[in-house]
Design an enzyme around this catalytic site. Sequence first.
Site, PDB file in Angstrom:
ATOM      1  N   LYS A 162       0.855  -1.192   0.000  1.00 35.65           N
ATOM      2  CA  LYS A 162       0.000   0.000   0.000  1.00 35.65           C
ATOM      3  C   LYS A 162       0.890   1.241   0.000  1.00 35.65           C
ATOM      4  O   LYS A 162       1.902   1.292   0.718  1.00 35.65           O
ATOM      5  CB  LYS A 162      -0.883   0.021   1.255  1.00 35.65           C
ATOM      6  CG  LYS A 162      -1.902  -1.107   1.296  1.00 35.65           C
ATOM      7  CD  LYS A 162      -3.036  -0.891   0.309  1.00 35.65           C
ATOM      8  CE  LYS A 162      -4.108  -1.959   0.437  1.00 35.65           C
ATOM      9  NZ  LYS A 162      -5.199  -1.794  -0.521  1.00 35.65           N
ATOM     10  N   ASP A 190      -0.639  -0.692  -4.421  1.00 35.11           N
ATOM     11  CA  ASP A 190      -2.019  -0.206  -4.437  1.00 35.11           C
ATOM     12  C   ASP A 190      -2.061   1.199  -3.853  1.00 35.11           C
ATOM     13  O   ASP A 190      -1.797   1.396  -2.659  1.00 35.11           O
ATOM     14  CB  ASP A 190      -2.919  -1.152  -3.611  1.00 35.11           C
ATOM     15  CG  ASP A 190      -4.394  -0.835  -3.790  1.00 35.11           C
ATOM     16  OD1 ASP A 190      -4.709   0.191  -4.433  1.00 35.11           O
ATOM     17  OD2 ASP A 190      -5.238  -1.612  -3.291  1.00 35.11           O
ATOM     18  N   GLU A 218      -2.271  -0.681  -8.615  1.00 33.12           N
ATOM     19  CA  GLU A 218      -3.728  -0.785  -8.462  1.00 33.12           C
ATOM     20  C   GLU A 218      -4.287   0.606  -8.166  1.00 33.12           C
ATOM     21  O   GLU A 218      -3.748   1.325  -7.317  1.00 33.12           O
ATOM     22  CB  GLU A 218      -3.984  -1.753  -7.294  1.00 33.12           C
ATOM     23  CG  GLU A 218      -5.404  -2.198  -7.157  1.00 33.12           C
ATOM     24  CD  GLU A 218      -5.532  -3.367  -6.162  1.00 33.12           C
ATOM     25  OE1 GLU A 218      -4.593  -4.180  -6.046  1.00 33.12           O
ATOM     26  OE2 GLU A 218      -6.572  -3.441  -5.507  1.00 33.12           O
ATOM     27  N   ASP A 243      -9.426  -0.901  -9.659  1.00 32.43           N
ATOM     28  CA  ASP A 243     -10.128  -1.479  -8.503  1.00 32.43           C
ATOM     29  C   ASP A 243     -11.374  -0.639  -8.220  1.00 32.43           C
ATOM     30  O   ASP A 243     -12.463  -0.954  -8.711  1.00 32.43           O
ATOM     31  CB  ASP A 243      -9.181  -1.556  -7.295  1.00 32.43           C
ATOM     32  CG  ASP A 243      -9.845  -2.197  -6.082  1.00 32.43           C
ATOM     33  OD1 ASP A 243     -10.990  -2.680  -6.208  1.00 32.43           O
ATOM     34  OD2 ASP A 243      -9.251  -2.214  -4.980  1.00 32.43           O
ATOM     35  N   LYS A 267     -14.268  -7.713  -6.992  1.00 29.80           N
ATOM     36  CA  LYS A 267     -14.530  -8.039  -5.582  1.00 29.80           C
ATOM     37  C   LYS A 267     -16.028  -8.234  -5.423  1.00 29.80           C
ATOM     38  O   LYS A 267     -16.822  -7.426  -5.930  1.00 29.80           O
ATOM     39  CB  LYS A 267     -14.097  -6.888  -4.672  1.00 29.80           C
ATOM     40  CG  LYS A 267     -12.608  -6.671  -4.588  1.00 29.80           C
ATOM     41  CD  LYS A 267     -12.319  -5.483  -3.670  1.00 29.80           C
ATOM     42  CE  LYS A 267     -10.846  -5.148  -3.632  1.00 29.80           C
ATOM     43  NZ  LYS A 267     -10.624  -3.770  -3.185  1.00 29.80           N
ATOM     44  N   LEU A 297     -11.423  -5.994   3.828  1.00 30.90           N
ATOM     45  CA  LEU A 297     -11.011  -6.660   5.064  1.00 30.90           C
ATOM     46  C   LEU A 297     -12.183  -7.499   5.511  1.00 30.90           C
ATOM     47  O   LEU A 297     -13.122  -7.017   6.132  1.00 30.90           O
ATOM     48  CB  LEU A 297     -10.683  -5.621   6.109  1.00 30.90           C
ATOM     49  CG  LEU A 297      -9.222  -5.289   6.224  1.00 30.90           C
ATOM     50  CD1 LEU A 297      -8.986  -4.517   7.472  1.00 30.90           C
ATOM     51  CD2 LEU A 297      -8.325  -6.505   6.179  1.00 30.90           C
ATOM     52  N   ASP A 322      -6.397 -12.150   0.976  1.00 31.56           N
ATOM     53  CA  ASP A 322      -5.618 -12.271   2.217  1.00 31.56           C
ATOM     54  C   ASP A 322      -6.399 -11.875   3.462  1.00 31.56           C
ATOM     55  O   ASP A 322      -5.824 -11.868   4.563  1.00 31.56           O
ATOM     56  CB  ASP A 322      -4.317 -11.453   2.110  1.00 31.56           C
ATOM     57  CG  ASP A 322      -4.578  -9.979   1.819  1.00 31.56           C
ATOM     58  OD1 ASP A 322      -5.735  -9.628   1.487  1.00 31.56           O
ATOM     59  OD2 ASP A 322      -3.632  -9.177   1.923  1.00 31.56           O
TER      60      ASP A 322
HETATM   61  C1  LIG Z   1      -7.420  -6.783   1.948  1.00 35.01           C
HETATM   62  C2  LIG Z   1      -7.035  -6.627   0.507  1.00 35.01           C
HETATM   63  N1  LIG Z   1      -5.736  -7.118   0.264  1.00 35.01           N
HETATM   64  C3  LIG Z   1      -7.125  -5.170   0.073  1.00 35.01           C
HETATM   65  O1  LIG Z   1      -6.156  -4.474   0.076  1.00 35.01           O
HETATM   66  N2  LIG Z   1      -8.357  -4.759  -0.280  1.00 35.01           N
HETATM   67  C4  LIG Z   1      -8.738  -3.426  -0.630  1.00 35.01           C
HETATM   68  C5  LIG Z   1      -8.867  -2.502   0.515  1.00 35.01           C
HETATM   69  C6  LIG Z   1      -9.714  -3.151   1.577  1.00 35.01           C
HETATM   70  C7  LIG Z   1     -10.308  -2.340   2.662  1.00 35.01           C
HETATM   71  O2  LIG Z   1     -10.069  -1.149   2.813  1.00 35.01           O
HETATM   72  O3  LIG Z   1     -11.080  -3.024   3.374  1.00 35.01           O
HETATM   73  C8  LIG Z   1      -8.079  -2.865  -1.839  1.00 35.01           C
HETATM   74  O4  LIG Z   1      -8.049  -1.669  -2.027  1.00 35.01           O
HETATM   75  O5  LIG Z   1      -7.648  -3.634  -2.703  1.00 35.01           O
HETATM   76 MG   LIG Z   2      -7.268  -1.963  -4.180  1.00 36.00          MG
END
Ligand SMILES: C[C@H](N)C(=O)N[C@@H](CCC(=O)O)C(=O)O
Ligand SMILES: [Mg+2]
Length: 363
Positions: A162, A190, A218, A243, A267, A297, A322
């Site tokens: 991130k 991301d 991402e 995304d 998702k 999450l 994950d």
């Molecule tokens: C958990 C997953 N790896 C992830 O990063 N998901 C999201 C953000 C999830 C969240 O804020 O609950 C993403 O942006 O890809």
């Molecule tokens: Mg993302």
Amino acid sequence: MKITAIRLGAISVPLRVPFKTALRTVKSVEDIILEVHTDTGAVGYGEAPPTGAVTGHTTGAIIGALKEHIIPNLLGRDVDDFEDVMQLIQSCVVGNSSAKAAADMALWDLYGQLYRVPVYKLLGGARNRIVTDITISVNAPEEMARDAVHAIERGYDCLKIKVGANPTLDVERLRAVRQAVGDEICLRIDANQAWQPKQAVRILNQMQEQGLKLEFVEQPVKAYDLEGLKYVTDHSYVPVLADESVFSPRDAMKVLEQRAADLINIKLMKCGGIYNALKIASAAEIYGVECMIGCMLEAKISVNAAVELACAKQIFTRIDLDGPVLCSEDPILGGALFEEKQITVSDEAGMGIRGVEGLRYLD
Ligand SMILES: C[C@H](N)C(=O)N[C@@H](CCC(=O)O)C(=O)O
Ligand SMILES: [Mg+2]
């Protein structure tokens, strides 16, 4: 198989470490669980996480959409009228894709149980095992490097890093992580919408010129900025994965038609469940665009549903499931086996979920 009762519950699962992105910081998973009971005794399970900063769906909104719209429409329905029931979930209320996803996965679970087949087989059955990446939260560069090494020690070989809104610091973050993990580990990043288009191109090209070897970026820019997303896709060395710009099948079509991204992250919580995820996956196949399957999450019921889908279809070439391994405990009984990066789908009929430890019923 008739739906006789639907119960709502809540779970609270602490994370191993706080999860930090450019959009939010979270310390625990606080999800709504749906139990769909039938006259045969079969129960289907669903789950939805409140991710207000990403989807706009708060806990109250998820409960409201389920209680006031989705549940009254499902009660008394026959699971075998599957197509009708799927359409009903999507049409009985506008928006609310997380609540719809929870109901959708519970119904797929029941449909698989009805015909005694695992859902991933019902949908195509491409494989029974997948390998996930793991997410490294945005923090100071040295802390991220430590977290990355810890993830490698746990057996992961693909990290989703991130990043935040400070370009210089973001390059430093990636440099620190790459230095700590060596050249062989796959790094994807991301930005969760944090950058401006021109800024994104500058940062990404700088990262590649420094030999940081990124697999893709991402969502570099705001969700609504498709022009900006396309600008980054056309001008950066690093492939772009959409995304937050792709929630619905209609959003996906826009991105695909405009060639605004190289890859799409599907998702269940963004698109309203497996029914719509299949439409996005088929559209992506037609355009020759590979997909990632991602999660918010989330604990194991909803991530398990995503595993069923990912195992069914070859178009999912990247896996970001994950959620359960970021949690410090797993209250969900049954479902896929999560052994760090290795995920093995359940071979039980439906989705294989057997119950939830410590579920707090809301009725
Ligand atoms: C958990 C997953 N790896 C992830 O990063 N998901 C999201 C953000 C999830 C969240 O804020 O609950 C993403 O942006 O890809
Ligand atoms: Mg993302």
